[in-house]
Design a protein around this motif. Structure first.
Motif, mmCIF file in Angstrom:
data_model
loop_
_atom_site.group_PDB
_atom_site.id
_atom_site.type_symbol
_atom_site.label_atom_id
_atom_site.label_comp_id
_atom_site.label_asym_id
_atom_site.label_seq_id
_atom_site.Cartn_x
_atom_site.Cartn_y
_atom_site.Cartn_z
ATOM 1 N N VAL A 11 -12.856 -31.635 32.502
ATOM 2 C CA VAL A 11 -13.913 -32.642 32.543
ATOM 3 C C VAL A 11 -13.675 -33.697 31.472
ATOM 4 O O VAL A 11 -13.773 -34.913 31.735
ATOM 5 N N ARG A 12 -13.371 -33.242 30.261
ATOM 6 C CA ARG A 12 -13.153 -34.170 29.144
ATOM 7 C C ARG A 12 -12.000 -35.129 29.446
ATOM 8 O O ARG A 12 -12.108 -36.351 29.244
ATOM 9 N N LYS A 13 -10.897 -34.570 29.918
ATOM 10 C CA LYS A 13 -9.731 -35.401 30.228
ATOM 11 C C LYS A 13 -10.014 -36.318 31.419
ATOM 12 O O LYS A 13 -9.522 -37.446 31.478
ATOM 13 N N GLY A 14 -10.828 -35.829 32.360
ATOM 14 C CA GLY A 14 -11.186 -36.658 33.499
ATOM 15 C C GLY A 14 -11.993 -37.875 33.089
ATOM 16 O O GLY A 14 -11.752 -38.990 33.566
ATOM 17 N N VAL A 15 -12.945 -37.670 32.184
ATOM 18 C CA VAL A 15 -13.751 -38.792 31.691
ATOM 19 C C VAL A 15 -12.865 -39.775 30.926
ATOM 20 O O VAL A 15 -12.975 -40.994 31.099
ATOM 21 N N CYS A 16 -11.977 -39.250 30.101
ATOM 22 C CA CYS A 16 -11.060 -40.118 29.351
ATOM 23 C C CYS A 16 -10.186 -40.933 30.301
ATOM 24 O O CYS A 16 -9.920 -42.121 30.057
ATOM 25 N N ALA A 17 -9.746 -40.309 31.401
ATOM 26 C CA ALA A 17 -8.925 -41.012 32.381
ATOM 27 C C ALA A 17 -9.708 -42.140 33.042
ATOM 28 O O ALA A 17 -9.164 -43.227 33.305
ATOM 29 N N LEU A 55 -11.955 -43.893 31.708
ATOM 30 C CA LEU A 55 -12.150 -44.972 30.733
ATOM 31 C C LEU A 55 -10.844 -45.631 30.296
ATOM 32 O O LEU A 55 -10.870 -46.676 29.643
ATOM 33 N N ALA A 56 -9.714 -45.028 30.675
ATOM 34 C CA ALA A 56 -8.419 -45.441 30.138
ATOM 35 C C ALA A 56 -8.106 -46.916 30.325
ATOM 36 O O ALA A 56 -7.609 -47.577 29.418
ATOM 37 N N ASP A 57 -8.395 -47.457 31.502
ATOM 38 C CA ASP A 57 -8.061 -48.864 31.765
ATOM 39 C C ASP A 57 -9.290 -49.745 31.932
ATOM 40 O O ASP A 57 -9.225 -50.826 32.491
ATOM 41 N N ALA A 58 -10.423 -49.262 31.429
ATOM 42 C CA ALA A 58 -11.665 -50.040 31.537
ATOM 43 C C ALA A 58 -11.637 -51.230 30.584
ATOM 44 O O ALA A 58 -11.320 -51.085 29.404
ATOM 45 N N GLU A 59 -11.989 -52.385 31.091
ATOM 46 C CA GLU A 59 -11.967 -53.597 30.276
ATOM 47 C C GLU A 59 -12.985 -53.521 29.141
ATOM 48 O O GLU A 59 -14.154 -53.214 29.358
ATOM 49 N N ARG A 118 -17.941 -44.196 38.605
ATOM 50 C CA ARG A 118 -17.255 -44.798 37.453
ATOM 51 C C ARG A 118 -17.957 -46.072 36.994
ATOM 52 O O ARG A 118 -18.160 -46.274 35.787
ATOM 53 N N GLU A 119 -18.327 -46.939 37.915
ATOM 54 C CA GLU A 119 -18.961 -48.191 37.525
ATOM 55 C C GLU A 119 -20.294 -47.965 36.825
ATOM 56 O O GLU A 119 -20.671 -48.714 35.924
ATOM 57 N N GLN A 120 -21.023 -46.937 37.249
ATOM 58 C CA GLN A 120 -22.285 -46.610 36.586
ATOM 59 C C GLN A 120 -22.029 -46.142 35.161
ATOM 60 O O GLN A 120 -22.759 -46.502 34.228
ATOM 61 N N LEU A 121 -20.974 -45.347 34.981
ATOM 62 C CA LEU A 121 -20.597 -44.878 33.649
ATOM 63 C C LEU A 121 -20.230 -46.054 32.746
ATOM 64 O O LEU A 121 -20.683 -46.136 31.593
ATOM 65 N N LEU A 122 -19.441 -46.990 33.268
ATOM 66 C CA LEU A 122 -19.028 -48.148 32.476
ATOM 67 C C LEU A 122 -20.231 -49.034 32.138
ATOM 68 O O LEU A 122 -20.338 -49.551 31.015
#
Length: 217
Positions: free
Chosen positions: A16-22, A24-28, A111-115
């Protein structure tokens, strides 16, 4: 170039942790500052890395998510903490809000909701989707929110309405045509009169008392 929003990701499940990091990896405009796998590590990493936003699981070993939130905010009251959990609204989530968490998302969020949540919390705005707000309201004691709200001055009520709609202090100041330091004073008075610790609790009081509705923009 604008400064990146530094995010600390806290979850005891590696995948889960690595999935969340992934995600966010390329989020502007967003950068993963670090990770933590338990509550004590979260407190230590927050102190070391000084992130703007923390994504916090609640069911953590060593130190619970709620206890970690309290410890982190005692040292860094300006950090925005978003509860990211797989559970529904329950006692732990309410405790996290009372401890000072200003955002709440389930791990099934898009993902967009998280960002969006990260960006809004980094800007000083709370973030709880309407559906989850309804659940939170359903779990709160009815109390005497309406009577307490009536003790607010007209200006304090205006500030509370805008706060409940997710506005930051800066945006409230712009909309009301007053100084941001004056807004901070009003917010402090509102929290004191409502007997709450943070903006999310104040927003819930405003909703419960009818000062604002979930349908308002």
């Amino acid at each position: 170039m604008d400064e990146l929003i530094r995010v600390l990701v806290v979850d005891d499940h590696f995948v889960v942790r690595k999935g969340v990091c992934a995600l966010l990896a390329d989020a502007e405009g967003i950068a993963v500052a670090g990770e933590a796998a338990d509550g004590r590590e979260a407190v230590a990493q927050a102190a070391l890395l000084r992130p703007q936003v923390i994504l916090m699981d609640l069911k953590l070993p060593e130190l619970s998510g709620v206890e970690a939130i309290r410890a982190i905010l005692a040292d860094q009251p300006e950090v925005g903490i978003i509860v990211l959990t797989g559970c529904g609204v329950e006692a732990e989530v309410l405790a996290a809000v009372e401890a000072g968490a200003v955002g709440y998302l389930t791990k099934t969020a898009e993902r967009e909701q998280l960002l969006t949540a990260i960006r809004r919390v980094a800007a000083g705005e709370p973030y709880i989707p309407a559906g989850l707000t309804r659940q939170l309201l359903g779990h709160l004691h009815s109390g005497s929110a309406g009577a307490v709200a009536e003790s607010l001055t007209e200006r304090e009520a205006e500030v509370l309405r805008l706060l409940a709609r997710g506005r930051s202090n800066q945006k409230i100041a712009e909309e009301l045509g007053i100084a941001e330091i004056t807004v901070r004073t009003h917010v402090s008075h509102v929290l004191g009169k409502l007997g709450v610790n943070n903006r999310v609790e104040a927003a819930l009081h405003a909703l419960r008392s009818g000062l604002v509705s979930l349908e308002e923009p």
